[in-house]
Design a protein around this motif. Sequence first.
Motif, PDB file in Angstrom:
ATOM      1  N   ALA B 250      -3.338  61.076  41.696  1.00 49.56           N
ATOM      2  CA  ALA B 250      -2.777  62.290  41.101  1.00 49.56           C
ATOM      3  C   ALA B 250      -3.613  63.506  41.471  1.00 49.56           C
ATOM      4  O   ALA B 250      -3.093  64.565  41.807  1.00 49.56           O
ATOM      5  CB  ALA B 250      -2.681  62.137  39.582  1.00 49.56           C
ATOM      6  N   ILE B 252      -5.685  63.794  44.074  1.00 46.48           N
ATOM      7  CA  ILE B 252      -5.576  64.067  45.512  1.00 46.48           C
ATOM      8  C   ILE B 252      -4.260  64.795  45.802  1.00 46.48           C
ATOM      9  O   ILE B 252      -4.211  65.742  46.580  1.00 46.48           O
ATOM     10  CB  ILE B 252      -5.641  62.761  46.334  1.00 46.48           C
ATOM     11  N   ALA B 253      -3.210  64.347  45.107  1.00 48.06           N
ATOM     12  CA  ALA B 253      -1.893  64.955  45.313  1.00 48.06           C
ATOM     13  C   ALA B 253      -1.929  66.435  44.945  1.00 48.06           C
ATOM     14  O   ALA B 253      -1.446  67.290  45.708  1.00 48.06           O
ATOM     15  CB  ALA B 253      -0.828  64.220  44.503  1.00 48.06           C
ATOM     16  N   SER B 254      -2.518  66.764  43.804  1.00 47.49           N
ATOM     17  CA  SER B 254      -2.479  68.177  43.420  1.00 47.49           C
ATOM     18  C   SER B 254      -3.418  68.995  44.300  1.00 47.49           C
ATOM     19  O   SER B 254      -3.139  70.153  44.613  1.00 47.49           O
ATOM     20  CB  SER B 254      -2.762  68.364  41.931  1.00 47.49           C
ATOM     21  N   LEU B 256      -3.874  68.425  47.498  1.00 50.67           N
ATOM     22  CA  LEU B 256      -3.123  68.667  48.733  1.00 50.67           C
ATOM     23  C   LEU B 256      -2.115  69.806  48.550  1.00 50.67           C
ATOM     24  O   LEU B 256      -2.028  70.716  49.377  1.00 50.67           O
ATOM     25  CB  LEU B 256      -2.385  67.392  49.177  1.00 50.67           C
ATOM     26  N   ILE B 257      -1.373  69.737  47.451  1.00 53.68           N
ATOM     27  CA  ILE B 257      -0.353  70.774  47.218  1.00 53.68           C
ATOM     28  C   ILE B 257      -1.020  72.152  47.153  1.00 53.68           C
ATOM     29  O   ILE B 257      -0.528  73.130  47.731  1.00 53.68           O
ATOM     30  CB  ILE B 257       0.437  70.486  45.915  1.00 53.68           C
ATOM     31  N   ARG B 259      -3.804  73.113  48.617  1.00 56.66           N
ATOM     32  CA  ARG B 259      -4.222  73.532  49.956  1.00 56.66           C
ATOM     33  C   ARG B 259      -3.032  74.006  50.786  1.00 56.66           C
ATOM     34  O   ARG B 259      -3.128  74.990  51.522  1.00 56.66           O
ATOM     35  CB  ARG B 259      -4.893  72.380  50.696  1.00 56.66           C
TER      36      ARG B 259
END
Lengths: 321, 267
Positions: B250, B252-254, B256-257, B259
């Motif tokens: 979760a 890492i996902a946020s 990435l979004i 960036r």
Amino acid sequence: MTIVACTFGDPTASGEVEELLTLARRLSESNASDLRWLVAGSAPRAAVEELAAAYGVATVDRIDDPKLEGAAPDASVEALAQYCASRPPATLLLSQTFDARLVAPRLAGRVNATVMMNAVDVENDVGTVRVTVSAYGGDTRAVYELTGDGPHVIGVMANATAPERSSGATPVINDVSVDLSRIEERIRIVERTPEQGPRLEDANIIVAGGRGLGSADKFHHVEDLAEALGGMAAASRPIVDDGWADPSRQIGLTGKVARPALYIAAGISGASQHMAGCSAAKTIVAINRDPDAPIFRYARYGIVGDCIELLTELTNAVKAR
Amino acid sequence: MRIVVCAKEVLDPDAVNSYAVAGRLEIGEDGRTITQAAIPRLMNAYDEQAIEAALRIRDAGVECTIAVVSVGGDQADVLKQAAAMGADEIATITVDTSTVDYHVAARLLAAYVEHSGGADLILCGRQASDDDQGVVPALIGEALGIPVITIARAVEVTSDAARVTRVTPNGEEIVEADLPAVVTISNELGLPRYPTTAGRIAARRMQANVLSPDDLGLTPDDLQPRVALTKQFVPQVQGNCEMLSGDSPAQIASDLIERLRADQVLP
Ligand SMILES: Cc1cc2nc3c(=O)[nH]c(=O)nc-3n(C[C@H](O)[C@H](O)[C@H](O)COP(=O)(O)OP(=O)(O)OC[C@H]3O[C@@H](n4cnc5c(N)ncnc54)[C@H](O)[C@@H]3O)c2cc1C
Ligand SMILES: Nc1ncnc2c1ncn2[C@@H]1O[C@H](COP(=O)(O)O)[C@@H](O)[C@H]1O
């Protein structure tokens, strides 16, 4: 000597024409040969004029004939063959669309021209045309020399040339007539799926899944994230072969060639044949549980982990805003 | 009915890919050809599927002879495999492959068809996985003056026509053409069959028809290549991958979004 860039139908329907005209102009400038743009089939005149002016094409030849409507290989080959007979080009360049992939070699066979597909670059060096093509799915580049006066028929790969405008004078548009009265398509269409919705080739955001998804029932995770991002879902070939995704979703050498701003590849290893369809993406994000997966060589951001978990969390993160 | 299938031997594309990715693909001293002895040679996968397409036509009850032909130096393995799969005839046209361009290959194959009793249907792969050109079938069609249907997923024949399901970028399309015709087969056809033991035994006894260009009535002029490979190299992939990690998927996902938004890739 004449360089002819050839397109079919409405040139504004895809972005490939800008690339083609750029490459053709560069080639014609490099050896001071004439540049003509051959527009086959019905195309809006204003759009053609505008593109020709923007890309420095002084002469446009139009062949418009009802028999060229739709993908009409026999009529297309015959029309181009008549054109080549009346004003032999040294080199005829075509964007390598699905239909052009058949028309180009057939034309070459018909008019006894040399043919080369998958070109990423074309140069002219004192009478020798040198074509750099992609081979082994993109693993290698091969350089070929075409001898003889031509015509040389060359299929140009999508995304190989960055479009570059060049101001020119108002183009002259010639209507070239061909006689297709005796042509009857030998291939009869029995059933055709109508063109559907948006094309992967034009998508701004693509989320693609590969064998790493694990099973057919997991493809919806790819679709969920694509939908949340307002993009399109795509697939690698093996999962198309296995029926997890529709063939129209396939990205790659033998699938669609896309150039989105964002390409998220989940559970895709990054084989050259896949990358041939997406390496032109501005930003590639790779999710793979193998830190050594080749896809990371192409990616801007990489995540080592389980693609299902990450697709789910990415969808949540996008929706949370 | 006579069906001719054109089959080419290629370097295993997966092996080529592995070596290329590892930065260890070797181009020989001539600067043109991949020399790695460790890379297996095998039948172009689409051509295997073209043989499969022919066998399915026979399975559907169409009385036919299936001939498989290959142009090249030593095609024994490719032809043995074709025979084991169920080909009735196998033929090889012996030439120095380094001087065979697409035009010459197509001319040789068209001449083979004319000299071997003709063909009602010519099946090819959609492209060879070494050069990816996909031009030879169209050139054969033009040489023989017959229609060419590309990218087939299924082929059915009646006594005088072929009905082909094509995979187009917009979806499937069903077309028909009178025979003779050339049809190119795509991977959507599905897996080719494995040779049976009986097939393998029969294949051992089958003799390939070995032909020279001369046997096919071709002159040195017909064999003059017009495109010459002068160089081959491995294009560089410049990587600048930033690996993202974190405490949980979760997070890492946020990350990435965030960036992607900062990069203005996402709004
Ligand atoms: C002539 C020719 C044409 C071709 N044309 C195309 C084409 O147009 N398009 C195309 O895509 N391919 C094409 N191919 C096939 C291509 O060479 C590759 O075989 C294919 O792209 C591999 O697909 P994949 O990455 O989905 O599968 P694989 O190569 O099997 O990779 C799966 C990846 O998923 C990862 N993984 C596994 N489990 C997980 C998990 N739980 N979470 C995260 N990651 C995981 C693995 O580490 C692996 O990297 C072609 C091949 C040939 C020879
Ligand atoms: N040397 C060859 N011998 C037999 N068939 C060939 C040869 N070269 C090409 N073909 C056929 O033509 C198809 C397309 O090849 P290509 O145009 O080289 O990509 C192959 O899949 C084969 O069916």
